[in-house]
Scaffold this active site. Structure first.
Site, PDB file in Angstrom:
ATOM      1  N   HIS A 198      -4.085   3.507   8.273  1.00  0.00           N
ATOM      2  CA  HIS A 198      -2.833   3.030   8.858  1.00  0.00           C
ATOM      3  C   HIS A 198      -1.876   4.195   9.081  1.00  0.00           C
ATOM      4  O   HIS A 198      -1.773   5.079   8.237  1.00  0.00           O
ATOM      5  CB  HIS A 198      -2.136   2.027   7.916  1.00  0.00           C
ATOM      6  CG  HIS A 198      -2.871   0.721   7.788  1.00  0.00           C
ATOM      7  ND1 HIS A 198      -2.774  -0.065   6.670  1.00  0.00           N
ATOM      8  CD2 HIS A 198      -3.697   0.074   8.630  1.00  0.00           C
ATOM      9  CE1 HIS A 198      -3.514  -1.152   6.839  1.00  0.00           C
ATOM     10  NE2 HIS A 198      -4.095  -1.089   8.020  1.00  0.00           N
ATOM     11  N   GLU A 236       0.850  -1.186   0.000  1.00  0.00           N
ATOM     12  CA  GLU A 236       0.000   0.000   0.000  1.00  0.00           C
ATOM     13  C   GLU A 236       0.883   1.233   0.000  1.00  0.00           C
ATOM     14  O   GLU A 236       2.110   1.130   0.119  1.00  0.00           O
ATOM     15  CB  GLU A 236      -0.940  -0.006   1.215  1.00  0.00           C
ATOM     16  CG  GLU A 236      -0.232   0.074   2.558  1.00  0.00           C
ATOM     17  CD  GLU A 236      -1.166  -0.145   3.747  1.00  0.00           C
ATOM     18  OE1 GLU A 236      -2.153  -0.891   3.618  1.00  0.00           O
ATOM     19  OE2 GLU A 236      -0.892   0.422   4.812  1.00  0.00           O
TER      20      GLU A 236
END
Lengths: 368, 381
Positions: A247, A209
C-alpha cells in the site's frame, strides 16, 4: 440500520464498461445492490450488465436519482471521476482505484468535503452491509448480518477477519474498507463515529497497519467518545522502516507509523489488540460479555454462547480507572451462564435467501 | 522513489534554487577532472539511498584534484548500510557560517503538504523536533491556493534576522514549493541550507522522494531511477507487477493483498520464524504471477521454505492453484512449499493440487507454524 449504505442505496458505476467495472457491477447486482446506472464518457445510450449507461454523472443523476457512486476508472482519470461525482451531487463516492497520485488527492479532498459528499477510498475494497447492499469489491459470500462493525485499511486481511467472525457466528452490521493510500476520504474516526451512532452495531473490529497516525487518532477518539467496545488487529509488526509495504500508505517514516506505537496507543485506550486475526472473535466475545455483565450496559439482545472462548486475553481492561465494574468481570463466564453475543449459527456458505434481515430477528431466532 | 543527491540538485538548479557548482562522477579519474575544472577545494560525496553517509566516511573534503581522485577511489565501491556506492558527487567546497533546515512533506493527517523550517539545521532534524520543537516552524499549505508570498516571507524571517537573507530564503521556499508540485514529490528537503561569509544562501544537500503513483506522468524523473542501487529481486518483482520487499529470514511468502502479506509476516515472527520477504501478488488471479513470485523467492539462497497464503475474494483460488502447478513444473523448487488457499473456488483448487500432496492447512496460523517447522527441519538446516 448499518452505516453509510443500506437497502435504499442507489448506485452508479463510473467506468462500467471497463473490465473491472463490468465484472463488479454484475457482482453487486447479484448481491442485490440497487445498481441503477453506469457512466462511461462516449458510451451514453448503451447498456452494460443490463444497466443503462450515461455519458456523464450529471446526466445519470438526473435520470436515475442515484445517491452513491463507485469508481473503477484507471488512476490517471480517477481523481477527475471523484470531482465529477461530487459536482453532480452524489452523496457517497466510493473509489476503488489504486494508484492515484497523492498530490491529486490533496486537491480533490477539500473539494469533495466542500460539496458535502462522503468519499471512501481511494485504493479500497469498498463496503458491504450484509444482506442489504454492497458497493465495491468485497466478496458477499463471506459476510453475514449481525452486530459487528468492521473498519479496515486493507482488503484481503479484512476478508480474513470477516470470515473468522462469520465462522464464529458473529455477523456484521457494515464492513468498510477505508483504503491503503496516504490521503483517503473517510478515516477510522469517521467510521467509529458512525458505528457508535448505529443501533445495529454492538462492537467494532478495527484493522490497522503501519504508516501514518490514523490508529493513534482513533485510539484517542475511542478513549474519549466511544461507549461501544472496540477490538483491533494491526498489521506490519515485522515490517522494516522506510520500505513501502504494498500500500502507498503503508510505510514507517522516521519515528512515525510503527506498529508498536499504534498497538500501545490502542491498548492504552482500553482496546484489546489481537496477535492474529483468528483471535478477533474471541476478543469480541470477551468484551461483549464484559459489557453484558456491567450494570451500566444493558443489552436487549439475549443470545446464547457459541463455541469455546477465544484464546486472547484483553491486555488492558476497557474503561480502566473510570470506577465501574467491568474490570472485575474480566474473567471467562462459567459455561452455560455465558451470554456472549452471537446472532446466528455459523454456516460455511451463505446464499442471499438465507440472509437475515435484521438484528432483532436474528437475536430472537437464537433465544427461541 | 528516491532520487540521488546529484539528481535532486539537478532539479534544484532547474527550479532556480542556488546550489554549489559540481558534477557527478563514476570513476576516480572523472572526479579528478571535475575538481580540476572547478579549480578550488572540493567535497567528494557518496551517492547512496541512505542517511548517515558522513559518519560512514562517505563525505570527504579534497584540497586539490589529486586528492579528489584519491577520495573518490576510497569512496567508490564502499558499502554504506548495505548500499554500494557507485557514484560520487564532486562539488565546490563552501565556507559555511550557519546551517538551516528546510523541508516540504506530505502530511497525511492534515491531508496537506507542510513546509517546515528551522535555523537549527545540519543535524538530525528529528532530534531537534523531539527535544526542541519550538525551533521548528511548521506551515500547513492549502493545496489549492498554494504557498502565498506573505507566508514565504514570514518563514524567511523566522530563519534569518537579516532582511536580505530572509528575502533570499523566501524565494528559495517558493521555488521548493513549486518543485514539490511539479515533480510530484512526497518529500523535498534541503539540509543544510547554508549561509556563506558573503551573505549568500545555498543548498548544500538535496533530498527528494517522488510519489510512485505519479511516475506515469513524470517520465523524465522516472528515468532517473538507479537500478544498480536497488535489490535485483525487487527490480524484477516490479517488472512483474509484484509488490516485493526483501527481508533477512528463511521463510518466503507469497500472499494476495498487502495487509494480509504483512499479517503473514507478523505471524511468522510471532511463532518464532523469520520472514524472507514481503510479497503481494495483487488482486488479479493471473497464474503467471505465481510463477514470477516463486522464481524471485527461490533466487534468495536463504529461503528454506515457501508459504503461499491466498484469501480468495476476487482472486480465484483455482487460478492460483494452476499457477502453483506451473511454477513447480518450471522451477522445481528444492524447498518445501506450504499452501493455504481459502475462499473463492477453494474446492476446485484443492482438486487441482491434490496429486502434488503439498503440506497445507486451514487457518493462517496453521500454515505459518507448519512452514516454520519445515524450514527448521534438519534436511534444510
Amino acid at each position: 440500520m448499518a452505516i453509510f449504505i443500506d437497502r435504499l442505496t442507489r448506485v452508479l458505476v463510473q467506468g462500467i464498461t471497463g473490465r473491472e467495472g463490468l465484472f463488479h457491477a454484475q457482482q453487486m447486482l447479484g448481491y442485490g445492490t440497487a445498481v441503477v446506472g453506469g457512466v462511461t464518457p462516449g458510451k451514453g445510450g448503451s447498456e452494460a450488465a443490463g444497466i443503462p449507461v450515461f455519458n456523464s454523472v450529471e446526466e445519470a443523476m438526473a435520470e436515475t436519482q442515484a445517491n452513491a457512486s463507485v469508481i473503477y476508472v484507471p488512476p490517471p482519470f480517477a481523481a477527475d471521476a471523484i470531482v465529477e461525482a461530487a459536482d453532480a451531487g452524489v452523496r457517497l463516492i466510493v473509489c476503488i482505484t489504486e494508484g492515484i497520485p497523492a498530490n491529486d488527492m490533496m486537491k480533490v479532498y477539500p473539494h469533495v468535503k466542500a460539496a458535502g459528499a462522503r468519499l471512501i477510498g481511494p485504493n479500497c475494497p469498498g463496503l458491504i452491509s450484509p444482506g442489504a447492499s454492497k458497493v465495491g469489491i468485497m466478496p458477499g459470500s463471506i459476510v453475514m448480518p449481525g452486530g459487528i462493525g468492521v473498519v479496515s485499511r486493507s482488503g484481503t486481511l479484512t476478508y480474513e477477519a470477516i470470515w473468522a467472525l462469520t465462522l464464529s457466528g458473529m455477523g456484521q452490521s457494515t464492513c468498510v474498507g477505508i483504503g491503503g493510500d496516504p490521503i483517503i476520504g473517510t478515516d477510522f474516526v469517521d467510521c467509529l463515529d458512525a458505528f457508535e451512532a448505529d443501533p445495529q452495531t454492538q462492537a467494532v473490529v478495527l484493522i490497522g497497519e503501519i504508516g501514518g497516525v490514523d490508529e493513534e487518532v482513533a485510539a484517542a477518539y475511542i478513549r474519549e467518545r466511544m461507549s461501544k467496545p472496540v477490538v483491533a488487529f494491526i498489521a506490519g509488526r515485522a515490517a522494516p522502516p522506510g520500505k513501502r509495504m504494498g500500500h502507498a500508505g503503508a510505510i514507517i517514516l522516521g519515528a512515525s507509523g510503527a506498529a508498536n506505537d499504534k498497538i500501545t496507543a490502542l491498548q492504552a485506550a482500553g482496546v484489546p489488540v489481537a496477535d492474529s486475526p483468528i483471535e478477533l472473535p474471541g476478543l469480541l466475545k470477551k468484551v461483549l460479555g464484559n459489557q453484558e455483565k456491567a450494570p451500566a450496559a444493558k443489552r436487549s439482545a439475549k443470545v446464547r454462547k457459541t463455541g469455546k472462548g477465544g484464546p486472547g486475553e484483553p491486555r488492558a481492561a476497557r474503561g480502566a480507572g473510570n470506577g465501574n465494574t467491568r474490570e472485575a468481570d474480566a474473567g471467562e463466564a462459567p459455561a452455560g451462564s455465558g451470554r456472549l453475543i452471537a446472532f446466528r449459527t455459523p454456516r460455511r456458505s451463505m446464499s442471499k435467501t438465507e440472509v437475515c434481515p435484521s438484528l432483532a430477528h436474528c437475536a430472537k431466532e437464537e433465544i427461541s | 522513489m528516491k532520487l540521488h543527491e546529484y539528481q535532486a540538485m539537478q532539479l534544484f538548479a532547474e527550479h532556480g534554487i542556488p546550489i554549489p557548482e559540481g558534477s557527478v562522477a563514476s570513476s576516480p579519474e572523472e572526479a579528478e577532472a571535475i575538481a580540476r575544472r572547478l579549480g578550488r577545494p572540493v567535497v567528494v560525496k557518496a551517492q547512496v539511498h541512505t542517511g548517515g553517509r558522513g559518519k560512514a566516511g562517505g563525505v570527504q573534503p579534497a584540497s586539490n584534484p589529486e586528492a579528489a581522485r584519491q577520495m573518490a577511489q576510497q569512496i567508490l565501491g564502499m558499502e554504506i548500510k548495505g548500499y554500494r556506492v557507485n557514484k560520487v558527487l564532486v562539488t565546490a567546497a563552501e565556507a559555511v557560517v550557519s546551517e538551516a533546515y528546510v523541508g516540504m512533506i506530505l502530511d497525511r493527517n492534515s491531508k496537506r503538504p507542510v513546509l517546515m523550517v528551522s535555523s537549527a539545521g545540519g543535524v538530525d532534524i528529528e532530534e531537534v523536533a523531539a527535544n526542541t520543537p519550538e525551533k521548528i516552524h511548521r506551515l500547513s499549505i492549502d493545496p489549492v491556493t498554494g504557498l502565498r508570498p506573505y507566508q514565504a516571507r514570514k518563514l524567511g524571517h523566522a530563519l534569518y534576522p537579516d532582511p536580505g537573507q530572509a528575502r533570499q530564503a523566501a524565494e528559495i521556499l517558493a521555488k521548493l514549493h513549486d518543485l514539490f508540485w511539479n515533480v510530484d514529490a512526497s518529500l523535498a528537503e534541503i539540509n543544510p541550507l547554508a549561509t556563506t561569509p558573503g551573505g549568500g544562501i545555498l543548498a548544500l544537500d538535496a533530498k527528494i522522494n517522488i510519489d510512485d503513483n505519479a511516475l506515469y506522468r513524470q517520465r523524465r524523473v522516472a528515468a532517473m531511477r538507479d537500478l544498480a542501487a536497488e535489490d535485483p529481486a525487487e527490480v524484477e518483482a516490479r517488472e512483474s507487477e509484484l509488490s516485493y520487499v526483501k527481508l533477512d529470514g528463511a521463510i518466503g511468502c507469497i500472499v494476495n493483498g498487502a495487509g494480509l502479506a504483512m499479517a503473514t509476516m507478523d505471524l511468522i515472527k510471532r511463532y518464532g520464524g523469520e520472514p524472507a520477504n514481503f510479497l503481494d501478488i495483487g488482486g488479479s488471479s493471473n497464474p503467471k504471477k505465481v510463477v514470477s513470485a516463486m522464481k524471485i523467492i527461490l533466487s534468495d539462497a536463504k529461503v528454506r521454505a515457501i508459504l503461499i497464503n491466498i484469501f480468495g475474494g476476487i482472486t480465484r483460488c483455482d487460478d492460483v492453484a494452476n499457477g502453483i502447478v506451473a511454477a513447480f513444473a518450471q522451477l522445481k523448487p528444492a524447498v518445501p512449499v506450504v499452501v493455504r488457499l481459502a475462499g473463492t473456488n477453494e474446492k476446485e483448487a484443492a482438486v487441482i493440487l491434490r496429486e502434488m500432496n503439498l503440506p497445507c492447512g486451514d487457518t493462517l496460523d496453521d500454515v505459518v507454524t507448519r512452514a516454520i517447522a519445515l524450514a527448521q527441519a534438519p534436511a534444510w538446516a
